[in-house]
Design a protein around this motif. Structure first.
Motif, PDB file in Angstrom:
ATOM      1  N   GLN A  29      48.474  79.983 -65.435  1.00 34.99           N
ATOM      2  CA  GLN A  29      47.660  79.274 -64.653  1.00 34.99           C
ATOM      3  C   GLN A  29      48.109  78.606 -63.210  1.00 34.99           C
ATOM      4  O   GLN A  29      48.128  78.731 -62.115  1.00 34.99           O
ATOM      5  CB  GLN A  29      47.341  77.879 -65.488  1.00 34.99           C
ATOM      6  CG  GLN A  29      46.369  77.540 -66.451  1.00 34.99           C
ATOM      7  CD  GLN A  29      46.179  76.362 -67.047  1.00 34.99           C
ATOM      8  OE1 GLN A  29      46.643  75.095 -66.348  1.00 34.99           O
ATOM      9  NE2 GLN A  29      45.152  76.329 -68.112  1.00 34.99           N
ATOM     10  N   THR A  32      47.748  81.882 -61.464  1.00 32.84           N
ATOM     11  CA  THR A  32      46.589  82.471 -60.786  1.00 32.84           C
ATOM     12  C   THR A  32      46.419  81.145 -59.750  1.00 32.84           C
ATOM     13  O   THR A  32      45.980  82.118 -58.892  1.00 32.84           O
ATOM     14  CB  THR A  32      45.288  81.714 -61.864  1.00 32.84           C
ATOM     15  OG1 THR A  32      45.635  82.180 -62.890  1.00 32.84           O
ATOM     16  CG2 THR A  32      44.358  81.398 -60.986  1.00 32.84           C
ATOM     17  N   LYS A  59      39.143  78.664 -64.007  1.00 37.61           N
ATOM     18  CA  LYS A  59      40.999  78.673 -64.908  1.00 37.61           C
ATOM     19  C   LYS A  59      41.861  77.579 -64.135  1.00 37.61           C
ATOM     20  O   LYS A  59      42.056  77.279 -65.818  1.00 37.61           O
ATOM     21  CB  LYS A  59      41.399  79.985 -65.099  1.00 37.61           C
ATOM     22  CG  LYS A  59      42.364  80.212 -65.721  1.00 37.61           C
ATOM     23  CD  LYS A  59      42.947  81.525 -65.885  1.00 37.61           C
ATOM     24  CE  LYS A  59      44.111  82.300 -66.317  1.00 37.61           C
ATOM     25  NZ  LYS A  59      44.500  83.047 -66.328  1.00 37.61           N
TER      26      LYS A  59
END
Length: 69
Positions: A29, A32, A59
């Motif tokens: 994460q 991302t 996400k």
């Protein structure tokens, strides 16, 4: 103007703003968030609205705020 140029102008843009810290969240994460051009709270970027960007936003939806422009 050709069809592809008209499609480019018709593409939507998303304003993605980070609203929470990535501390305590999984490494994927964090990566991302960096891939979206973020990294600090209240930092914003403009992203083209396409399935890849939508998947990245999904996400980390608990860390960002999204506005259509």
């Amino acid at each position: 103007m050709s069809d592809s140029q008209a499609e480019k102008k018709a593409e939507k843009t998303l304003k993605v703003t980070q609203i929470r810290s990535t501390i305590g969240f999984p490494e994927d994460q964090k990566r991302t968030i960096r891939a979206l051009g973020l990294g600090k709270i209240n930092r914003s970027t403009l992203q083209v609205d396409n399935p890849a960007v939508r998947g990245m936003i999904f996400k980390v939806k608990h860390l960002v705020k999204v506005e259509e422009i």
